[in-house]
Design a protein around this motif. Sequence first.
Motif, PDB file in Angstrom:
ATOM      1  N   PHE A 111      39.481 -21.849 -27.985  1.00 18.99           N
ATOM      2  CA  PHE A 111      39.916 -20.461 -27.786  1.00 18.99           C
ATOM      3  C   PHE A 111      39.175 -19.585 -28.792  1.00 18.99           C
ATOM      4  CE2 PHE A 111      43.758 -17.465 -28.650  1.00 18.99           C
ATOM      5  CZ  PHE A 111      43.216 -16.478 -27.845  1.00 18.99           C
ATOM      6  N   LEU A 136      45.399 -17.747 -18.242  1.00 20.90           N
ATOM      7  CA  LEU A 136      45.557 -19.186 -18.021  1.00 20.90           C
ATOM      8  C   LEU A 136      46.660 -19.465 -16.995  1.00 20.90           C
ATOM      9  CD1 LEU A 136      45.220 -20.534 -21.669  1.00 20.90           C
ATOM     10  CD2 LEU A 136      43.539 -20.737 -19.834  1.00 20.90           C
ATOM     11  N   GLU A 163      37.960 -13.757 -20.795  1.00 21.19           N
ATOM     12  CA  GLU A 163      39.001 -12.717 -20.814  1.00 21.19           C
ATOM     13  C   GLU A 163      38.377 -11.526 -21.513  1.00 21.19           C
ATOM     14  OE1 GLU A 163      41.071  -9.904 -22.006  1.00 21.19           O
ATOM     15  OE2 GLU A 163      41.010 -11.269 -23.738  1.00 21.19           O
ATOM     16  N   ALA A 197      33.472 -10.765 -24.956  1.00 23.72           N
ATOM     17  CA  ALA A 197      33.635 -12.049 -24.284  1.00 23.72           C
ATOM     18  C   ALA A 197      32.461 -12.352 -23.352  1.00 23.72           C
ATOM     19  CB  ALA A 197      34.952 -12.086 -23.520  1.00 23.72           C
ATOM     20  N   SER A 227      40.884  -7.509 -23.733  1.00 31.97           N
ATOM     21  CA  SER A 227      41.649  -7.353 -24.978  1.00 31.97           C
ATOM     22  C   SER A 227      40.863  -6.577 -26.030  1.00 31.97           C
ATOM     23  CB  SER A 227      42.042  -8.729 -25.532  1.00 31.97           C
ATOM     24  OG  SER A 227      40.909  -9.555 -25.675  1.00 31.97           O
ATOM     25  N   LEU A 264      37.180 -20.757 -23.869  1.00 28.50           N
ATOM     26  CA  LEU A 264      37.655 -19.455 -23.387  1.00 28.50           C
ATOM     27  C   LEU A 264      37.259 -18.397 -24.404  1.00 28.50           C
ATOM     28  CD1 LEU A 264      40.972 -18.546 -21.699  1.00 28.50           C
ATOM     29  CD2 LEU A 264      40.088 -17.112 -23.532  1.00 28.50           C
ATOM     30  N   SER A 273      37.580 -14.542 -25.520  1.00 31.15           N
ATOM     31  CA  SER A 273      38.517 -13.428 -25.341  1.00 31.15           C
ATOM     32  C   SER A 273      38.071 -12.229 -26.169  1.00 31.15           C
ATOM     33  CB  SER A 273      39.926 -13.866 -25.769  1.00 31.15           C
ATOM     34  OG  SER A 273      40.823 -12.780 -25.741  1.00 31.15           O
ATOM     35  N   THR A 294      45.138 -13.834 -22.813  1.00 32.93           N
ATOM     36  CA  THR A 294      44.694 -15.209 -22.574  1.00 32.93           C
ATOM     37  C   THR A 294      45.803 -16.037 -21.950  1.00 32.93           C
ATOM     38  OG1 THR A 294      42.995 -15.202 -24.295  1.00 32.93           O
ATOM     39  CG2 THR A 294      43.949 -17.337 -23.713  1.00 32.93           C
ATOM     40  N   LYS A 295      47.014 -15.914 -22.457  1.00 35.53           N
ATOM     41  CA  LYS A 295      48.146 -16.629 -21.861  1.00 35.53           C
ATOM     42  C   LYS A 295      48.326 -16.238 -20.400  1.00 35.53           C
ATOM     43  CE  LYS A 295      51.963 -16.945 -24.343  1.00 35.53           C
ATOM     44  NZ  LYS A 295      53.071 -16.558 -25.237  1.00 35.53           N
ATOM     45  N   ASN A 300      44.357 -10.481 -27.468  1.00 39.83           N
ATOM     46  CA  ASN A 300      43.628 -11.742 -27.257  1.00 39.83           C
ATOM     47  C   ASN A 300      44.586 -12.838 -26.814  1.00 39.83           C
ATOM     48  OD1 ASN A 300      41.538 -11.124 -30.143  1.00 39.83           O
ATOM     49  ND2 ASN A 300      40.912 -11.004 -28.008  1.00 39.83           N
TER      50      ASN A 300
END
Length: 222
Positions: free
Chosen positions: A37, A118, A101, A81, A104, A63, A65, A114-115, A110
Amino acid sequence: MFLLSHREISDKDLESASIIWDFLVQKDDLNKADLIFVLCSHDIRIAKYACDLYKNGYANHILFSGGLNFFTKNVFSDSEADSFAQFAKKEGIPIKDIIVENESTNTGENIHFTKSLLKKMNITVSSLIAIQKPSMTLRVKLALDKQWPENRFIISAPEYSLLDAPHQYMNLYMIINEIVGDLQRIILYPKLGFQSEIFIPESVEYAFNYLISREYNLHLIR
């Protein structure tokens, strides 16, 4: 090239900044995780470090972000990103293993965005290697502790010192302004519910107040 002007940095300025830098830097032992991440920034070395971790088998996906902020809009032609992802592709990371992502604009977003991404992609993770600049790692740890406590996090960053932190877009004067602002957020954000609280040593608090008195205030919350 975008590089804000600087002034002469005294020995005491540098000593105080070093105290803050050392307090802000967190690094856990590395273990394999479900996801790398990357909380993006102005420093492309973070992308290189993430690629190296991927190539060494620490996770199967990266990932990235980050959108753009007042500074990085002058550094990258695309979002942080997307710019990091393009770098990763040039490093040979398969496109299928890169997630982006790009909306943000701060650490809280971020994590939150991201949550959400996903979840939308039906990707479940229970362990992450969270990567940022060395001086942002404590902020990331405290934010994740508060906002994503159900996951196991490994906090990491490339190895470089305060004096090695500058790059083509950021000189040492700007780096010192940035870490003063980061420390201010660590002091203020627990009260706003953004991150966990941490004890600030007296030496760190003194260095913080000294640098503010020296007008290293460009990154402070007004």
